[in-house]
Design a protein around this motif. Structure first.
Motif, PDB file in Angstrom:
ATOM      1  N   THR A 162       0.870  -1.185   0.000  1.00 25.31           N
ATOM      2  CA  THR A 162       0.000   0.000   0.000  1.00 25.31           C
ATOM      3  C   THR A 162       0.902   1.228   0.000  1.00 25.31           C
ATOM      4  O   THR A 162       1.795   1.346   0.844  1.00 25.31           O
ATOM      5  N   GLU A 163       0.693   2.096  -0.988  1.00 22.60           N
ATOM      6  CA  GLU A 163       1.539   3.282  -1.098  1.00 22.60           C
ATOM      7  C   GLU A 163       1.274   4.255   0.056  1.00 22.60           C
ATOM      8  O   GLU A 163       0.305   4.116   0.802  1.00 22.60           O
ATOM      9  N   ALA A 164       2.151   5.247   0.171  1.00 20.36           N
ATOM     10  CA  ALA A 164       2.052   6.217   1.269  1.00 20.36           C
ATOM     11  C   ALA A 164       0.723   6.955   1.270  1.00 20.36           C
ATOM     12  O   ALA A 164       0.242   7.370   2.341  1.00 20.36           O
ATOM     13  N   ASP A 165       0.100   7.098   0.085  1.00 21.23           N
ATOM     14  CA  ASP A 165      -1.186   7.800   0.029  1.00 21.23           C
ATOM     15  C   ASP A 165      -2.379   6.884   0.251  1.00 21.23           C
ATOM     16  O   ASP A 165      -3.535   7.303   0.115  1.00 21.23           O
ATOM     17  N   GLY A 166      -2.112   5.602   0.588  1.00 20.00           N
ATOM     18  CA  GLY A 166      -3.180   4.667   0.895  1.00 20.00           C
ATOM     19  C   GLY A 166      -3.715   3.879  -0.278  1.00 20.00           C
ATOM     20  O   GLY A 166      -4.606   3.037  -0.108  1.00 20.00           O
ATOM     21  N   THR A 167      -3.184   4.100  -1.467  1.00 21.30           N
ATOM     22  CA  THR A 167      -3.668   3.384  -2.647  1.00 21.30           C
ATOM     23  C   THR A 167      -2.869   2.107  -2.858  1.00 21.30           C
ATOM     24  O   THR A 167      -1.695   2.012  -2.453  1.00 21.30           O
ATOM     25  N   PRO A 168      -3.483   1.095  -3.508  1.00 24.81           N
ATOM     26  CA  PRO A 168      -2.723  -0.117  -3.836  1.00 24.81           C
ATOM     27  C   PRO A 168      -1.551   0.236  -4.743  1.00 24.81           C
ATOM     28  O   PRO A 168      -1.691   1.032  -5.675  1.00 24.81           O
ATOM     29  N   GLY A 169      -0.395  -0.334  -4.451  1.00 27.81           N
ATOM     30  CA  GLY A 169       0.807   0.093  -5.150  1.00 27.81           C
ATOM     31  C   GLY A 169       1.540  -1.005  -5.878  1.00 27.81           C
ATOM     32  O   GLY A 169       0.936  -1.946  -6.413  1.00 27.81           O
ATOM     33  N   GLN A 170       2.861  -0.912  -5.872  1.00 31.02           N
ATOM     34  CA  GLN A 170       3.696  -1.871  -6.574  1.00 31.02           C
ATOM     35  C   GLN A 170       3.785  -3.185  -5.799  1.00 31.02           C
ATOM     36  O   GLN A 170       3.316  -3.306  -4.666  1.00 31.02           O
ATOM     37  N   TRP A 171       4.417  -4.137  -6.443  1.00 30.69           N
ATOM     38  CA  TRP A 171       4.677  -5.440  -5.844  1.00 30.69           C
ATOM     39  C   TRP A 171       6.180  -5.576  -5.602  1.00 30.69           C
ATOM     40  O   TRP A 171       6.986  -5.019  -6.344  1.00 30.69           O
ATOM     41  N   TYR A 172       6.558  -6.322  -4.554  1.00 32.96           N
ATOM     42  CA  TYR A 172       7.976  -6.614  -4.334  1.00 32.96           C
ATOM     43  C   TYR A 172       8.177  -8.133  -4.297  1.00 32.96           C
ATOM     44  O   TYR A 172       7.308  -8.890  -3.874  1.00 32.96           O
ATOM     45  N   LEU A 173       9.354  -8.552  -4.749  1.00 33.75           N
ATOM     46  CA  LEU A 173       9.698  -9.970  -4.832  1.00 33.75           C
ATOM     47  C   LEU A 173      10.281 -10.463  -3.515  1.00 33.75           C
ATOM     48  O   LEU A 173      11.111  -9.796  -2.894  1.00 33.75           O
ATOM     49  N   HIS A 174       9.851 -11.645  -3.125  1.00 36.73           N
ATOM     50  CA  HIS A 174      10.445 -12.324  -1.958  1.00 36.73           C
ATOM     51  C   HIS A 174      10.463 -13.821  -2.260  1.00 36.73           C
ATOM     52  O   HIS A 174       9.445 -14.492  -2.216  1.00 36.73           O
ATOM     53  N   LEU A 175      11.620 -14.350  -2.568  1.00 34.25           N
ATOM     54  CA  LEU A 175      11.729 -15.782  -2.845  1.00 34.25           C
ATOM     55  C   LEU A 175      11.442 -16.617  -1.613  1.00 34.25           C
ATOM     56  O   LEU A 175      11.152 -17.806  -1.733  1.00 34.25           O
ATOM     57  N   PHE A 176      11.482 -15.983  -0.459  1.00 30.51           N
ATOM     58  CA  PHE A 176      11.200 -16.707   0.780  1.00 30.51           C
ATOM     59  C   PHE A 176       9.961 -16.079   1.427  1.00 30.51           C
ATOM     60  O   PHE A 176       8.932 -15.932   0.784  1.00 30.51           O
ATOM     61  N   ASP A 177      10.028 -15.676   2.671  1.00 29.46           N
ATOM     62  CA  ASP A 177       8.851 -15.143   3.354  1.00 29.46           C
ATOM     63  C   ASP A 177       8.582 -13.699   2.921  1.00 29.46           C
ATOM     64  O   ASP A 177       9.475 -13.001   2.426  1.00 29.46           O
ATOM     65  N   THR A 178       7.347 -13.253   3.150  1.00 30.59           N
ATOM     66  CA  THR A 178       6.991 -11.865   2.815  1.00 30.59           C
ATOM     67  C   THR A 178       7.862 -10.873   3.564  1.00 30.59           C
ATOM     68  O   THR A 178       8.036  -9.733   3.116  1.00 30.59           O
ATOM     69  N   LYS A 179       8.399 -11.291   4.707  1.00 31.65           N
ATOM     70  CA  LYS A 179       9.249 -10.409   5.497  1.00 31.65           C
ATOM     71  C   LYS A 179      10.716 -10.486   5.081  1.00 31.65           C
ATOM     72  O   LYS A 179      11.586  -9.987   5.783  1.00 31.65           O
ATOM     73  N   GLN A 180      10.982 -11.107   3.905  1.00 29.73           N
ATOM     74  CA  GLN A 180      12.343 -11.237   3.393  1.00 29.73           C
ATOM     75  C   GLN A 180      12.410 -10.752   1.940  1.00 29.73           C
ATOM     76  O   GLN A 180      12.566 -11.540   1.019  1.00 29.73           O
ATOM     77  N   PRO A 181      12.288  -9.441   1.715  1.00 28.21           N
ATOM     78  CA  PRO A 181      12.322  -8.920   0.347  1.00 28.21           C
ATOM     79  C   PRO A 181      13.688  -9.125  -0.313  1.00 28.21           C
ATOM     80  O   PRO A 181      14.732  -8.874   0.298  1.00 28.21           O
ATOM     81  N   ASP A 182      13.659  -9.577  -1.558  1.00 28.78           N
ATOM     82  CA  ASP A 182      14.903  -9.806  -2.296  1.00 28.78           C
ATOM     83  C   ASP A 182      15.572  -8.480  -2.653  1.00 28.78           C
ATOM     84  O   ASP A 182      14.918  -7.537  -3.107  1.00 28.78           O
ATOM     85  N   LEU A 183      16.886  -8.449  -2.485  1.00 26.80           N
ATOM     86  CA  LEU A 183      17.673  -7.294  -2.902  1.00 26.80           C
ATOM     87  C   LEU A 183      17.912  -7.328  -4.412  1.00 26.80           C
ATOM     88  O   LEU A 183      17.916  -8.403  -5.034  1.00 26.80           O
ATOM     89  N   ASN A 184      18.116  -6.163  -4.981  1.00 25.87           N
ATOM     90  CA  ASN A 184      18.348  -6.033  -6.423  1.00 25.87           C
ATOM     91  C   ASN A 184      19.850  -5.996  -6.685  1.00 25.87           C
ATOM     92  O   ASN A 184      20.499  -4.949  -6.569  1.00 25.87           O
ATOM     93  N   TRP A 185      20.405  -7.142  -7.088  1.00 26.40           N
ATOM     94  CA  TRP A 185      21.842  -7.234  -7.280  1.00 26.40           C
ATOM     95  C   TRP A 185      22.324  -6.649  -8.601  1.00 26.40           C
ATOM     96  O   TRP A 185      23.513  -6.668  -8.897  1.00 26.40           O
ATOM     97  N   GLU A 186      21.405  -6.131  -9.406  1.00 28.48           N
ATOM     98  CA  GLU A 186      21.813  -5.353 -10.578  1.00 28.48           C
ATOM     99  C   GLU A 186      22.184  -3.930 -10.189  1.00 28.48           C
ATOM    100  O   GLU A 186      22.750  -3.177 -10.991  1.00 28.48           O
ATOM    101  N   ASN A 187      21.859  -3.545  -8.956  1.00 30.51           N
ATOM    102  CA  ASN A 187      22.108  -2.194  -8.461  1.00 30.51           C
ATOM    103  C   ASN A 187      23.498  -2.136  -7.820  1.00 30.51           C
ATOM    104  O   ASN A 187      23.768  -2.847  -6.841  1.00 30.51           O
ATOM    105  N   PRO A 188      24.408  -1.314  -8.320  1.00 33.99           N
ATOM    106  CA  PRO A 188      25.764  -1.245  -7.747  1.00 33.99           C
ATOM    107  C   PRO A 188      25.771  -0.824  -6.282  1.00 33.99           C
ATOM    108  O   PRO A 188      26.706  -1.163  -5.546  1.00 33.99           O
ATOM    109  N   VAL A 189      24.751  -0.106  -5.847  1.00 34.83           N
ATOM    110  CA  VAL A 189      24.685   0.296  -4.438  1.00 34.83           C
ATOM    111  C   VAL A 189      24.572  -0.937  -3.543  1.00 34.83           C
ATOM    112  O   VAL A 189      25.185  -1.011  -2.468  1.00 34.83           O
ATOM    113  N   VAL A 190      23.786  -1.922  -3.977  1.00 33.05           N
ATOM    114  CA  VAL A 190      23.637  -3.158  -3.213  1.00 33.05           C
ATOM    115  C   VAL A 190      24.970  -3.885  -3.145  1.00 33.05           C
ATOM    116  O   VAL A 190      25.388  -4.364  -2.085  1.00 33.05           O
TER     117      VAL A 190
END
Length: 564
Positions: A162-190
């Protein structure tokens, strides 16, 4: 040693003991194991013959997946102590000439990590979200997940926010539990952040890292849909496709190797032969050994040996393939029978199908033959320690600890149990706290009294297996392990070479091989096998292993030539 030759690195033949910190030893009486508890038991491990300790995660975490959901990679969770406790434990280990390997969890963080909190508070397309795998949904209103991937813990691999304004928003990937969001290893910051985490712990003096889900960091471009093949090889930790089939687009992608090449260079800048070991549930064996090519990791877990079960042909096939593939890349083989993600091998071997790989066992499932599993587990350990390379021991293996197979469902904590609605019993049964003193509260898991009950209850049988009933007791599993590990070191079996004996006959359930001057003989069959002449027994898996000049079923021997 030839002039100018360098000594082989310690990890080439190390015996490494896995400590699951929450279940090893509780120093403050709160019912949860901790780092001071680990430190207190290091002499026990030294006496056993262990050269290194691998610690499962102890970092700050909400513990949604027993610490594999990391909220801060540079701090110790208060439940385990603090950084000073870690430093003290590390110093004690080094004083005993033991090394410490820590678990690194780079595929995903906790949803309570500051990065993910920032991502939720930031808009789509922001740098904060780019550190994870956020995607717009499909459908008219984005109500359909970006692709059809399934979580390795069961259920969907995508969660909509749910986005900050309360609307349904984007989806995030978690290969494991919902409380374990996958990091984006294409990002040099990661990449830069995780490299800094490596340096943080290397600077403190750790000797290496076990890399969790090492095969999962990079996902295929475009995140394409994937249908898992019906047959073969699924495990709790990975959807391994049958040999010859294309694997999932979220595991074992080519891009992971570039990451480990960069990590190798970081470790090489430190003295002391620091090491990386890959947890990579992949097939075939040749792909596992890609992780330990020159310039990448030093070891990769050999899960094929673990999965072989109590079966002579399957075990022999794995040994042959493992040694052949290890030779191709000049890397040491590794061997393991149990870990914190699998039903304990002494229990699996007691099932009607001793090659079965259940995802946990409940009271309503088939119950193992505990005595049979005990005998086979000890024999399998002798086989493993007789092989060249590095061996891993899961805490309690040296006591023949069985799985807790009757744990009440209401006490289970593994997210895989809940995400599959109980279809997977989960991994709690192998994570039950260690018994140190028979008959004491919690069988001595807490080192102080009074103490809270252990965080998971022990089965009644654990009093029988407690360490104080085994250390110094002839015939105990602890003394068996200690004896064969001493022989292993004396004869340098970890740096030897294997040759199959004339007595080897997998069709009859007989495994026989020589490593240096040691003959290892195991009977996985149903009938006694005659002992070879000209040898004397120096170790046996049980006191009645030899009867009437023959090795009885479910037993193993180590033998040396007479006069040696």
């Amino acid at each position: 040693m030839p002039k100018h030759a360098q000594p082989a690195p310690w990890w080439q033949d190390a015996v490494i003991y896995q400590v699951y910190p929450r279940s090893f030893a509780d120093a403050n009486g709160d019912g949860m194991g901790d780092l001071r508890g680990v430190a207190s038991k290091l002499p026990y491990l030294k006496d056993l013959g262990v050269g290194a300790v691998w610690l499962s995660p102890f970092y700050t975490s909400p513990q949604a997946d027993a610490g594999y959901d990391v909220a801060d990679y540079r701090t110790v969770d208060p439940m385990f102590g603090d950084l000073s406790d870690f430093d003290d434990m590390l110093a004690r280990a080094h004083a005993l000439d033991m090394r410490i390997i820590v678990d690194l969890v780079p595929n995903h963080s906790s949803d309570e990590h500051e990065w993910f909190v920032q991502a939720l508070a930031s808009p789509p397309g922001s740098p904060e979200r780019a550190r994870y795998l956020f995607r717009d949904g499909k459908g008219e209103h984005g109500e359909i997940a970006p692709n059809n991937w399934k979580s390795l813990f069961g259920g969907h691999a995508w969660t909509r926010i749910t986005e900050a304004d309360g609307t349904p928003g984007q989806w995030y990937l978690h290969l494991f539990d919902t409380k374990q969001p996958d990091l984006n290893w294409e990002n040099p910051v990661v990449r830069e952040e995780m490299e800094d985490v490596l340096r943080f712990w290397l600077d403190r003096g750790v000797d290496g890292f076990r890399v969790d889900v090492a095969h999962g960091l990079v996902k295929a471009a475009g995140l394409p849909d994937w249908e898992a093949p019906v047959a073969g090889g699924e495990t709790t930790e990975g959807n391994m496709a049958p040999s010859g089939s294309a694997g999932p687009p979220y595991l074992d992608q080519e891009g992971v190797h570039e990451i480990y090449e960069s990590w190798n260079k970081i470790l090489a800048a430190y003295d002391g032969d620091r090491m990386l070991v890959a947890e990579a549930w992949v097939e075939p064996m040749s792909r596992i050994f890609r992780y330990v090519r020159a310039g990448e990791m030093q070891q990769a877990f050999n899960f094929g040996f673990l999965l072989a079960g109590w079966d002579a042909q399957r075990m022999m096939d794995n040994v042959v393939e493992t040694l052949a593939e290890a030779a191709v890349v000049s890397a040491p083989p590794t061997w393991v029978l149990s870990n914190h993600d699998t039903v304990r091998h002494s229990t699996r071997y007691g099932l009607s199908d001793p090659t079965a790989f259940p995802k946990g066992i409940a009271a309503t499932d088939e119950q193992p033959d505990e005595a049979l599993g005990w005998a086979r587990g000890r024999a399998a350990a002798m086989l493993m320690f007789g092989l060249p390379g590095s061996s891993y021991i899961y805490q309690g293996d040296e006591l023949s600890l069985p799985e807790h197979t009757t744990l009440p469902n209401e006490l289970r904590q593994d997210p895989s149990f809940f995400r599959t609605n109980g279809a997977e019993r989960g991994r709690d049964g192998c994570r039950v706290p260690m018994p140190w003193v028979a008959g004491a509260p919690g069988n001595g898991f807490s080192l102080v009294t009074p103490a809270a009950d252990p965080w998971l209850p022990q089965p009644e049988s654990y009093a029988h297996y407690a360490a104080d009933c085994q250390v110094g007791v002839d015939g105990s599993t602890y003394e068996l392990y200690r004896g064969v590990l001493r022989l292993r070191a004396e004869h340098e079996l970890g740096r030897g070479n294997l040759s199959w004996s004339e007595s080897n006959d997998a069709d009859r359930g007989v495994l026989a091989f020589s490593n240096r001057d040691m003959l290892v003989l195991a009977n996985l069959g149903d009938t006694p096998i005659e002992l070879p002449t000209g040898y004397r027994v120096v170790a046996q898996s049980q006191t009645e292993a030899v009867q009437d000049g023959a090795l009885v079923p479910n037993s193993a021997l180590w033998l040396l030539p007479e006069g040696n």
